[in-house]
Design an enzyme around this catalytic site. Structure first.
Site, PDB file in Angstrom:
ATOM      1  N   SER A  14      -8.896 -12.327  -9.767  1.00 21.72           N
ATOM      2  CA  SER A  14     -10.348 -12.244  -9.970  1.00 21.72           C
ATOM      3  C   SER A  14     -10.706 -11.775 -11.378  1.00 21.72           C
ATOM      4  O   SER A  14     -11.508 -12.411 -12.071  1.00 21.72           O
ATOM      5  CB  SER A  14     -10.951 -11.283  -8.947  1.00 21.72           C
ATOM      6  OG  SER A  14     -10.668 -11.730  -7.650  1.00 21.72           O
ATOM      7  N   CYS A  47      -8.832 -10.671   0.580  1.00 24.18           N
ATOM      8  CA  CYS A  47     -10.193 -10.753   1.160  1.00 24.18           C
ATOM      9  C   CYS A  47     -10.466 -12.026   1.938  1.00 24.18           C
ATOM     10  O   CYS A  47     -10.954 -11.976   3.069  1.00 24.18           O
ATOM     11  CB  CYS A  47     -11.259 -10.681   0.057  1.00 24.18           C
ATOM     12  SG  CYS A  47     -10.816  -9.787  -1.415  1.00 24.18           S
ATOM     13  N   GLY A 174      -3.947   4.181   7.692  1.00 22.89           N
ATOM     14  CA  GLY A 174      -5.309   4.420   8.192  1.00 22.89           C
ATOM     15  C   GLY A 174      -6.357   3.991   7.185  1.00 22.89           C
ATOM     16  O   GLY A 174      -7.497   4.434   7.241  1.00 22.89           O
ATOM     17  N   TYR A 176      -8.182   0.734   4.541  1.00 22.88           N
ATOM     18  CA  TYR A 176      -8.898  -0.527   4.705  1.00 22.88           C
ATOM     19  C   TYR A 176      -8.022  -1.554   5.454  1.00 22.88           C
ATOM     20  O   TYR A 176      -8.434  -2.132   6.441  1.00 22.88           O
ATOM     21  CB  TYR A 176      -9.170  -1.173   3.336  1.00 22.88           C
ATOM     22  CG  TYR A 176     -10.297  -0.630   2.507  1.00 22.88           C
ATOM     23  CD1 TYR A 176     -11.475  -1.358   2.373  1.00 22.88           C
ATOM     24  CD2 TYR A 176     -10.169   0.550   1.803  1.00 22.88           C
ATOM     25  CE1 TYR A 176     -12.504  -0.905   1.563  1.00 22.88           C
ATOM     26  CE2 TYR A 176     -11.191   1.012   0.988  1.00 22.88           C
ATOM     27  CZ  TYR A 176     -12.363   0.281   0.876  1.00 22.88           C
ATOM     28  OH  TYR A 176     -13.357   0.721   0.082  1.00 22.88           O
ATOM     29  N   ARG A 197      -0.762   8.897   9.721  1.00 25.07           N
ATOM     30  CA  ARG A 197      -0.114  10.195   9.528  1.00 25.07           C
ATOM     31  C   ARG A 197      -1.108  11.363   9.487  1.00 25.07           C
ATOM     32  O   ARG A 197      -0.738  12.496   9.767  1.00 25.07           O
ATOM     33  CB  ARG A 197       0.711  10.181   8.242  1.00 25.07           C
ATOM     34  CG  ARG A 197      -0.129  10.024   6.980  1.00 25.07           C
ATOM     35  CD  ARG A 197       0.733   9.979   5.734  1.00 25.07           C
ATOM     36  NE  ARG A 197      -0.066   9.778   4.532  1.00 25.07           N
ATOM     37  CZ  ARG A 197       0.439   9.679   3.320  1.00 25.07           C
ATOM     38  NH1 ARG A 197       1.745   9.744   3.145  1.00 25.07           N
ATOM     39  NH2 ARG A 197      -0.344   9.510   2.283  1.00 25.07           N
ATOM     40  N   GLY A 260      -0.888   1.354   1.409  1.00 21.02           N
ATOM     41  CA  GLY A 260      -1.306   1.401   0.010  1.00 21.02           C
ATOM     42  C   GLY A 260      -0.657   0.327  -0.838  1.00 21.02           C
ATOM     43  O   GLY A 260       0.243  -0.387  -0.388  1.00 21.02           O
ATOM     44  N   ASP A 301      -7.097  -4.044 -10.320  1.00 21.21           N
ATOM     45  CA  ASP A 301      -6.249  -3.107  -9.567  1.00 21.21           C
ATOM     46  C   ASP A 301      -5.115  -2.510 -10.400  1.00 21.21           C
ATOM     47  O   ASP A 301      -4.614  -1.433 -10.073  1.00 21.21           O
ATOM     48  CB  ASP A 301      -5.619  -3.822  -8.356  1.00 21.21           C
ATOM     49  CG  ASP A 301      -6.638  -4.151  -7.273  1.00 21.21           C
ATOM     50  OD1 ASP A 301      -7.844  -3.924  -7.500  1.00 21.21           O
ATOM     51  OD2 ASP A 301      -6.218  -4.652  -6.210  1.00 21.21           O
ATOM     52  N   THR A 309     -12.353  -6.447  -5.485  1.00 19.44           N
ATOM     53  CA  THR A 309     -12.544  -7.670  -6.272  1.00 19.44           C
ATOM     54  C   THR A 309     -13.809  -7.662  -7.138  1.00 19.44           C
ATOM     55  O   THR A 309     -13.729  -7.957  -8.332  1.00 19.44           O
ATOM     56  CB  THR A 309     -12.572  -8.886  -5.322  1.00 19.44           C
ATOM     57  OG1 THR A 309     -11.306  -8.940  -4.689  1.00 19.44           O
ATOM     58  CG2 THR A 309     -12.839 -10.181  -6.056  1.00 19.44           C
ATOM     59  N   ALA A 339     -17.255  -2.664   1.895  1.00 21.67           N
ATOM     60  CA  ALA A 339     -17.241  -2.881   3.347  1.00 21.67           C
ATOM     61  C   ALA A 339     -15.801  -2.927   3.819  1.00 21.67           C
ATOM     62  O   ALA A 339     -14.902  -3.296   3.074  1.00 21.67           O
ATOM     63  CB  ALA A 339     -17.935  -4.199   3.693  1.00 21.67           C
TER      64      ALA A 339
HETATM   65  P1  NDP Z   1      -5.348   2.579   1.263  1.00 21.39           P
HETATM   66  O1  NDP Z   1      -4.968   3.377   0.076  1.00 21.39           O
HETATM   67  O2  NDP Z   1      -6.767   2.318   1.563  1.00 21.39           O
HETATM   68  O3  NDP Z   1      -4.730   3.253   2.556  1.00 21.39           O
HETATM   69  C1  NDP Z   1      -3.365   3.552   2.674  1.00 21.39           C
HETATM   70  C2  NDP Z   1      -3.142   4.225   4.003  1.00 21.39           C
HETATM   71  O4  NDP Z   1      -1.757   4.394   4.232  1.00 21.39           O
HETATM   72  C3  NDP Z   1      -3.784   5.594   4.076  1.00 21.39           C
HETATM   73  O5  NDP Z   1      -4.251   5.773   5.387  1.00 21.39           O
HETATM   74  C4  NDP Z   1      -2.623   6.516   3.754  1.00 21.39           C
HETATM   75  O6  NDP Z   1      -2.720   7.782   4.332  1.00 21.39           O
HETATM   76  C5  NDP Z   1      -1.463   5.798   4.384  1.00 21.39           C
HETATM   77  N1  NDP Z   1      -0.187   6.054   3.715  1.00 21.39           N
HETATM   78  C6  NDP Z   1       0.065   6.047   2.394  1.00 21.39           C
HETATM   79  N2  NDP Z   1       1.377   6.285   2.136  1.00 21.39           N
HETATM   80  C7  NDP Z   1       1.952   6.472   3.348  1.00 21.39           C
HETATM   81  C8  NDP Z   1       3.272   6.779   3.757  1.00 21.39           C
HETATM   82  N3  NDP Z   1       4.253   6.935   2.860  1.00 21.39           N
HETATM   83  N4  NDP Z   1       3.517   6.901   5.065  1.00 21.39           N
HETATM   84  C9  NDP Z   1       2.527   6.751   5.978  1.00 21.39           C
HETATM   85  N5  NDP Z   1       1.245   6.451   5.662  1.00 21.39           N
HETATM   86  C10 NDP Z   1       0.972   6.332   4.355  1.00 21.39           C
HETATM   87  O7  NDP Z   1      -4.491   1.250   1.116  1.00 21.39           O
HETATM   88  P2  NDP Z   1      -4.588  -0.171   1.789  1.00 21.39           P
HETATM   89  O8  NDP Z   1      -3.185  -0.665   1.749  1.00 21.39           O
HETATM   90  O9  NDP Z   1      -5.282  -0.107   3.115  1.00 21.39           O
HETATM   91  O10 NDP Z   1      -5.531  -0.968   0.798  1.00 21.39           O
HETATM   92  C11 NDP Z   1      -5.295  -0.975  -0.605  1.00 21.39           C
HETATM   93  C12 NDP Z   1      -6.567  -1.129  -1.375  1.00 21.39           C
HETATM   94  O11 NDP Z   1      -7.033  -2.444  -1.239  1.00 21.39           O
HETATM   95  C13 NDP Z   1      -7.698  -0.250  -0.869  1.00 21.39           C
HETATM   96  O12 NDP Z   1      -7.710   0.992  -1.512  1.00 21.39           O
HETATM   97  C14 NDP Z   1      -8.925  -1.051  -1.191  1.00 21.39           C
HETATM   98  O13 NDP Z   1      -9.412  -0.661  -2.448  1.00 21.39           O
HETATM   99  C15 NDP Z   1      -8.443  -2.466  -1.255  1.00 21.39           C
HETATM  100  N6  NDP Z   1      -8.930  -3.224  -0.092  1.00 21.39           N
HETATM  101  C16 NDP Z   1     -10.271  -3.413   0.086  1.00 21.39           C
HETATM  102  C17 NDP Z   1     -10.736  -4.105   1.172  1.00 21.39           C
HETATM  103  C18 NDP Z   1     -12.204  -4.302   1.361  1.00 21.39           C
HETATM  104  O14 NDP Z   1     -12.959  -4.078   0.444  1.00 21.39           O
HETATM  105  N7  NDP Z   1     -12.645  -4.691   2.562  1.00 21.39           N
HETATM  106  C19 NDP Z   1      -9.829  -4.668   2.167  1.00 21.39           C
HETATM  107  C20 NDP Z   1      -8.451  -4.395   1.896  1.00 21.39           C
HETATM  108  C21 NDP Z   1      -8.039  -3.697   0.807  1.00 21.39           C
HETATM  109  P3  NDP Z   1      -3.534   9.010   3.663  1.00 21.39           P
HETATM  110  O15 NDP Z   1      -4.971   8.789   4.007  1.00 21.39           O
HETATM  111  O16 NDP Z   1      -2.947  10.207   4.321  1.00 21.39           O
HETATM  112  O17 NDP Z   1      -3.259   8.957   2.197  1.00 21.39           O
END
Ligand code: NDP
Length: 457
Positions: A14, A47, A174, A176, A197, A260, A301, A309, A339
């Site tokens: 993007s 997305c 936990g 997005y 976690r 993540g 990113d 995006t 969202a």
């Molecule tokens: P996020 O950073 O949103 O979430 C990662 C999750 O994994 C958190 O709940 C985190 O826990 C957990 N986690 C991280 N490391 C570990 C580990 N070693 N063991 C167990 N759990 C762990 O990442 P996503 O992968 O969901 O998404 C990445 C990014 O993509 C987002 O930040 C967002 O910006 C973007 N995105 C946006 C969307 C939208 O706009 N609709 C849709 C999808 C992605 P904790 O909370 O404890 O850190």
């Protein structure tokens, strides 16, 4: 010294595509390198395909709800292969559009990996290419924790291409992606266990959003377990066994990590150019998206600012306008709405109640929770939650939050008002559209007890 290009962009997602097209429209000689498919994460493996699957998953409830409106629907069956094939066809079409956008804009595409030789020179698939300015727009990539058996697990990348639908799936995380895919698999008929976690999903979102979504996901049949994680995964026959840290085990068909994403910087040989990275491997940039090296910039990113995006698009546009359009502009990262396409949807703009309080605001909180009109007939026990966070002193709206159908569509419009500095009085002065869920945002009059204060009682 004459260089091959005015601008060389690494990564045709993007941010990279927007920056290259706009720079070229201002007369710059531009090239872009992409080692995967043009379109980037959002179009190819994020997305767009994700939202198509979200639509698919929602039909499950639509068929059930139809009966209350007088329809008789035979027993619906679902064909995973057909959904994936149709989704792939659409992604191919979009990929074609992106390719045409680049060629119509006179941007030269190198379908190869690029890495730095020095601050003006790149090795692009074995060819030496020089440019006055280089833009890094390589995005991010999902990461899995380093536990025994992690290689047996998938990420969202593979989930979008599974040849067969897993009957049982564990989603870890936990954020997005975890809540979105838990909703997709559950809606399509897989048994879903989601493991997080921490104490509550969607860390960083408003607490009322987090608890409401967790409740609604559980009501829909997702086995959401917090305070849990996987210690190791092993293969048992054709299935997988997840050994949990608390000693339990779960047998499943697939484990999907959504824990993540990491910035894509490892293969760029950035040391050769002297570009500085932060401790997460993201390119450090200033407000103008300029890196530690004067002629090298980064957007999206790979900079790990707000990983969305529309933010990458806006950063790419601001970069191109500033450098090539004589219109210096910084991307404004305040009040970016977003969202989550969970089921039901979540959307927010501005500050959560907890974040606003942390910043020292005295707050007025307005909140409502109700059963959407549609479900007065279906009897479905699904709640919509809406919340307004207001600065008590100035009446300015600091945050708007919603869990419910079409939350993204509703918050997008209201985000304009928040961006313009709307006050609660402005919301009150706006006439609602009846009967909608959105009208609740302009008809809430009673202050509610702040969640943070309630929690402290
Ligand atoms: P996020 O950073 O949103 O979430 C990662 C999750 O994994 C958190 O709940 C985190 O826990 C957990 N986690 C991280 N490391 C570990 C580990 N070693 N063991 C167990 N759990 C762990 O990442 P996503 O992968 O969901 O998404 C990445 C990014 O993509 C987002 O930040 C967002 O910006 C973007 N995105 C946006 C969307 C939208 O706009 N609709 C849709 C999808 C992605 P904790 O909370 O404890 O850190």
């Amino acid at each position: 010294m004459a260089r091959d290009f005015d601008l060389f962009v690494i990564g045709a997602g993007s941010g990279g595509v927007r920056a290259s097209r706009v720079a070229s429209s201002y007369g710059a000689k531009v090239a872009v390198a992409e080692e995967s498919r043009v379109g980037g994460t959002c179009v190819i493996r994020g997305c767009i395909p994700k939202k198509l699957l979200v639509y698919g998953a929602h039909f499950h409830e639509d068929f059930e709800d139809a009966a209350a409106f007088g329809w008789t629907v035979g027993t619906p069956t679902f064909d995973w292969g057909r959904l994936i094939a149709n989704k792939d066809k659409e992604i191919d079409r979009l990929n074609g559009i992106y390719l045409r956008l680049l060629s119509n804009a006179n941007v030269k595409l190198y379908p190869s990996h690029a890495k730095f030789l020095d601050r003006h020179t790149l090795d692009v698939g074995g060819e030496r290419v020089s440019a006055e300015t280089i833009l890094i727009a390589t995005g991010g990539w999902p990461v899995k924790p380093n536990i025994p058996g992690a290689d047996l697990a998938i990420t969202s990348n593979e989930a979008l291409h599974l040849p067969t639908q897993p009957k049982h799936v564990i989603v870890v995380g936990g954020g997005y992606i975890a809540v979105e895919f838990a909703g997709i698999f559950n809606g399509l008929g897989s048994k879903v266990v989601q493991l997080y976690r921490g104490e509550q999903i969607l860390r960083g979102f408003d607490d009322d959003v987090r608890t409401t979504l967790a409740q609604e996901m559980r009501k829909k049949g997702i086995d959401l377990r917090v305070g849990t994680d996987i210690a190791r995964i092993e293969k048992t026959g054709g299935r997988l066994r997840a050994h949990l840290k608390d000693g339990g085990t779960i047998d499943t068909d697939a484990v999907m990590y959504a824990t993540g994403r990491a910035p894509n910087t490892a293969g760029l040989n950035l040391a050769a150019a002297g570009v500085k990275l932060n401790d997460k491997g993201a390119v450090i940039v200033d407000d103008w998206s300029r890196s530690s090296v004067e002629n090298i910039y980064a957007v999206g990113d790979v900079t790990d600012r707000i990983n969305l995006t529309p933010v990458a698009l806006n950063e790419g546009l601001a970069f191109a306008q500033t450098l090539y359009g004589k219109r210096p502009r910084k991307m404004d990262h305040a009040n970016v709405p977003s969202a989550v396409f969970s089921q039901p949807n979540v959307a927010s703009v501005g500050l959560s109640e907890a974040a606003a309080r942390k910043q020292g605001y005295a707050l007025d909180i307005y909140k409502t929770s109700f059963r959407p009109l549609k479900h007065t007939l279906t009897g479905r026990d699904e709640k919509t939650m809406m919340k307004i966070v207001v600065d008590a002193q100035t009446e300015r709206v600091l945050g708007l939050h919603m869990v419910g159908p079409e939350a993204g569509e509703i918050i997008q419009g209201l985000a304009v008002a928040v961006k313009m500095g709307a006050t609660k009085r402005d919301l009150d002065a706006t006439v609602g559209i009846h009967p909608t869920a959105a009208e609740e945002f302009v008809t809430m009059r009673e202050k509610s007890v702040p969640t943070v204060a309630k929690a402290a009682e």
